[in-house]
Design a protein around this motif. Structure first.
Motif, PDB file in Angstrom:
ATOM      1  N   SER A 167       0.743  -1.444  -0.234  1.00  0.00           N
ATOM      2  CA  SER A 167       0.124  -0.104  -0.277  1.00  0.00           C
ATOM      3  C   SER A 167       0.637   1.601  -0.397  1.00  0.00           C
ATOM      4  O   SER A 167       1.106   1.393   0.676  1.00  0.00           O
ATOM      5  N   TYR A 168       0.332   2.476  -0.527  1.00  0.00           N
ATOM      6  CA  TYR A 168       1.282   3.540  -1.131  1.00  0.00           C
ATOM      7  C   TYR A 168       0.172   4.671  -0.371  1.00  0.00           C
ATOM      8  O   TYR A 168      -1.285   4.140  -0.992  1.00  0.00           O
ATOM      9  N   GLY A 169       0.438   5.930  -0.268  1.00  0.00           N
ATOM     10  CA  GLY A 169      -0.759   6.588   0.771  1.00  0.00           C
ATOM     11  C   GLY A 169      -0.052   8.107  -0.634  1.00  0.00           C
ATOM     12  O   GLY A 169       1.599   8.504  -0.674  1.00  0.00           O
ATOM     13  N   VAL A 170      -1.332   8.726  -0.484  1.00  0.00           N
ATOM     14  CA  VAL A 170      -1.184  10.112  -1.512  1.00  0.00           C
ATOM     15  C   VAL A 170      -1.327  10.948  -0.762  1.00  0.00           C
ATOM     16  O   VAL A 170      -2.434  10.806  -0.191  1.00  0.00           O
ATOM     17  N   LEU A 171      -0.333  11.477   0.253  1.00  0.00           N
ATOM     18  CA  LEU A 171      -0.841  13.237   0.401  1.00  0.00           C
ATOM     19  C   LEU A 171      -1.240  14.176   0.006  1.00  0.00           C
ATOM     20  O   LEU A 171      -0.099  14.686   0.076  1.00  0.00           O
ATOM     21  N   SER A 172      -1.926  14.182  -0.230  1.00  0.00           N
ATOM     22  CA  SER A 172      -2.195  16.498  -0.362  1.00  0.00           C
ATOM     23  C   SER A 172      -3.513  16.988   0.137  1.00  0.00           C
ATOM     24  O   SER A 172      -4.407  16.362   0.470  1.00  0.00           O
ATOM     25  N   CYS A 173      -3.304  17.733  -0.796  1.00  0.00           N
ATOM     26  CA  CYS A 173      -4.992  19.144  -0.810  1.00  0.00           C
ATOM     27  C   CYS A 173      -5.741  18.812  -1.649  1.00  0.00           C
ATOM     28  O   CYS A 173      -5.554  18.302  -2.668  1.00  0.00           O
ATOM     29  N   PHE A 174      -7.084  17.702  -1.296  1.00  0.00           N
ATOM     30  CA  PHE A 174      -8.187  17.166  -1.796  1.00  0.00           C
ATOM     31  C   PHE A 174      -9.428  18.512  -1.711  1.00  0.00           C
ATOM     32  O   PHE A 174     -10.528  17.581  -2.372  1.00  0.00           O
ATOM     33  N   THR A 175      -9.042  19.531  -0.541  1.00  0.00           N
ATOM     34  CA  THR A 175     -10.581  20.643  -0.968  1.00  0.00           C
ATOM     35  C   THR A 175     -10.004  21.376  -0.475  1.00  0.00           C
ATOM     36  O   THR A 175      -8.791  21.957   0.145  1.00  0.00           O
ATOM     37  N   GLY A 176     -10.665  23.115  -0.662  1.00  0.00           N
ATOM     38  CA  GLY A 176      -9.634  23.686  -0.666  1.00  0.00           C
ATOM     39  C   GLY A 176      -9.837  24.557  -2.430  1.00  0.00           C
ATOM     40  O   GLY A 176      -9.364  23.914  -2.932  1.00  0.00           O
ATOM     41  N   PRO A 177      -9.002  25.344  -1.521  1.00  0.00           N
ATOM     42  CA  PRO A 177      -9.028  25.939  -3.407  1.00  0.00           C
ATOM     43  C   PRO A 177      -7.460  25.731  -4.347  1.00  0.00           C
ATOM     44  O   PRO A 177      -7.073  25.644  -5.302  1.00  0.00           O
ATOM     45  N   LEU A 178      -7.063  24.972  -3.031  1.00  0.00           N
ATOM     46  CA  LEU A 178      -5.499  24.447  -3.688  1.00  0.00           C
ATOM     47  C   LEU A 178      -5.405  22.479  -4.090  1.00  0.00           C
ATOM     48  O   LEU A 178      -4.961  21.945  -4.517  1.00  0.00           O
ATOM     49  N   ALA A 179      -6.969  22.127  -4.314  1.00  0.00           N
ATOM     50  CA  ALA A 179      -7.561  21.031  -4.349  1.00  0.00           C
ATOM     51  C   ALA A 179      -7.109  20.179  -5.445  1.00  0.00           C
ATOM     52  O   ALA A 179      -6.456  18.799  -5.745  1.00  0.00           O
ATOM     53  N   VAL A 180      -6.519  21.448  -6.737  1.00  0.00           N
ATOM     54  CA  VAL A 180      -6.497  20.725  -7.867  1.00  0.00           C
ATOM     55  C   VAL A 180      -4.821  19.789  -8.027  1.00  0.00           C
ATOM     56  O   VAL A 180      -4.484  18.860  -8.226  1.00  0.00           O
ATOM     57  N   LEU A 181      -4.376  20.536  -6.676  1.00  0.00           N
ATOM     58  CA  LEU A 181      -2.848  19.798  -6.896  1.00  0.00           C
ATOM     59  C   LEU A 181      -3.100  18.313  -6.264  1.00  0.00           C
ATOM     60  O   LEU A 181      -2.211  17.198  -6.530  1.00  0.00           O
TER      61      LEU A 181
END
Length: 413
Positions: free
Chosen positions: A33-47
């Motif tokens: 298993s790998y985890g993807v850790l990032s912004c998924f909500t808010g104004p920078l969700a595209v990242l």
């Protein structure tokens, strides 16, 4: 919250590798298993969307070739909201609940809060931010296959220099992740003997930027260097169109090549007035493989979000390092990373071919879809960049100029 998530997700387990002889940490289904850790909500969700998109394409490529260490690769993701406080429970969720043996992400905004946690867990993490503070990284668990803003800034300035421009304006958002880019642009631009005639920082999400745009126009720059989020860019480009018919050429970062950004300003305007600069693969074979895999998964007309190829390369390189090490154990994977990415070695641009080389006992050199994947002593990559122009109908980016690593090194202050 982490405890509740562990209870909800069930137990995890660790099994022993049959081929490599080391331990393989797996999730409750017996998958790596790998985890993807990032912004998924808010104004920078595209990242986060870009990071997950590229990771999912890589996941399918890997699983179609037999998985990691002969086991299926699973992906889970957690939302940091691009905030340090929210990043802490998010990374704990991936490590405890999902038993992640590798992390893809996070961004510049959260890396300071996340790095102590993943280092303590002895997990290799493929950081996806451009922060120049990471340029001389000493943390062995942090690796970055996306370009530093210091390299990107040099490439943007070099392209404009080659075009013959002499005066420039800087137009960037106040977001912390974007504020590391203007400094290397300015330093390189002034090294060339050129001038910065306007330096404008804007708050994102406003309904008008006419005052700032008029100030830039009044300074009479030959070129504008920029990075803005898509929503802000849409307003900004409209204001430029109203006030001077977009008469000043615009040079942007990899973010400005994303389909979300291009749609926001429209494909025809992007084609006529914007050049995006980002890492490129001189041979193109690995980039072609990514494009084919992306199209197979998302449809022939879909375009990847800017930065998706970096996450794709991160997942592929991490999987190959584990294949080489014969284990998911962090220190062993770290020792194997450069054994699959850095020269010397037999070049390979597809996971299946690279894996075949490893199993055959060959020293391999993985080519990245985002550029030449060679890590230096600080676990950063440096390779050629390209200047790209969007198609007026489809938005597809075509390279119009190659900026070689040799030229970039010579241009760097």
């Amino acid at each position: 919250m982490a405890a509740l998530l562990v209870a909800a997700c069930g137990s995890t387990n660790t099994t022993s590798s049959g081929g490599g002889g080391g331990n393989i940490k797996t999730d409750s289904a017996g998958h790596v298993s790998y985890g993807v850790l990032s912004c998924f909500t808010g104004p920078l969700a595209v990242l986060g969307q870009a990071m997950l998109q590229g990771s999912q394409v890589a996941q399918k490529v890997i699983n179609d070739a037999g998985g990691v260490l002969g086991k299926p690769l699973d992906l889970s993701h957690a939302d940091t909201q691009c905030d340090e406080a929210d990043a802490v429970p998010a990374v704990h969720q991936l490590l405890a609940s999902n038993n992640a043996s590798g992390i893809i992400g996070p961004e510049t905004q959260e890396i300071a809060a996340v790095s102590p946690i993943i280092s303590a867990a002895r997990i290799l993490t493929e950081f996806q931010g451009g922060s120049t503070a990471f340029d001389k990284n000493a943390n062995q668990y942090l690796w970055r296959d996306s370009p530093s803003d210091s390299q990107l800034g040099v490439a943007m300035a070099l392209y404009a220099q080659k075009k013959g421009y002499k005066s420039a304006a800087l137009l960037f958002s106040s977001d912390i992740a974007q504020q590391t880019i203007p400094k290397p642009i300015r330093a390189t631009w002034e090294k060339f003997g050129n001038t910065i005639v306007s330096d404008v920082t804007v708050a994102p999400g406003q309904t008008s930027y006419r005052t700032q745009v008029q100030n830039i126009i009044n300074a009479h720059p030959d070129v504008i260097f920029t990075q803005l989020d898509p929503q802000t860019a849409a307003v900004m480009f409209q204001n430029f169109k109203e006030l001077n018919n977009l008469a000043i050429p615009i040079v942007g970062t990899d973010v400005t090549s994303g389909d979300d950004y291009l749609k926001a300003i429209t494909y025809p305007i992007a084609h006529d007035h914007l050049i995006s600069v980002f890492g490129t693969n001189a041979t193109g074979a690995a980039a072609d493989n990514f494009a084919k895999a992306f199209a197979a998964q998302n449809g022939p007309t879909a375009q990847p979000i800017a930065g998706a190829n970096y996450a794709y390369d991160a997942v592929i390189s991490l999987a190959l390092a584990m294949d080489k090490a014969g284990t998911t154990d962090g220190p062993a994977v770290i020792a194997s990373m450069k054994q699959v990415t850095d020269p010397p070695g037999t070049p390979c641009d597809a996971y299946a071919d690279c894996l075949k080389g490893i199993k055959g006992g060959s020293k391999i050199k993985m080519d990245g879809s985002s550029g030449d994947l060679i890590f230096n002593q600080y676990n950063n990559v440096f390779g050629p960049y390209g200047a790209f122009q969007a198609d007026a109908t489809t938005g597809k980016e075509a390279q119009v100029q190659l900026l070689s690593a040799t030229d970039l090194a010579a241009a760097t202050p």
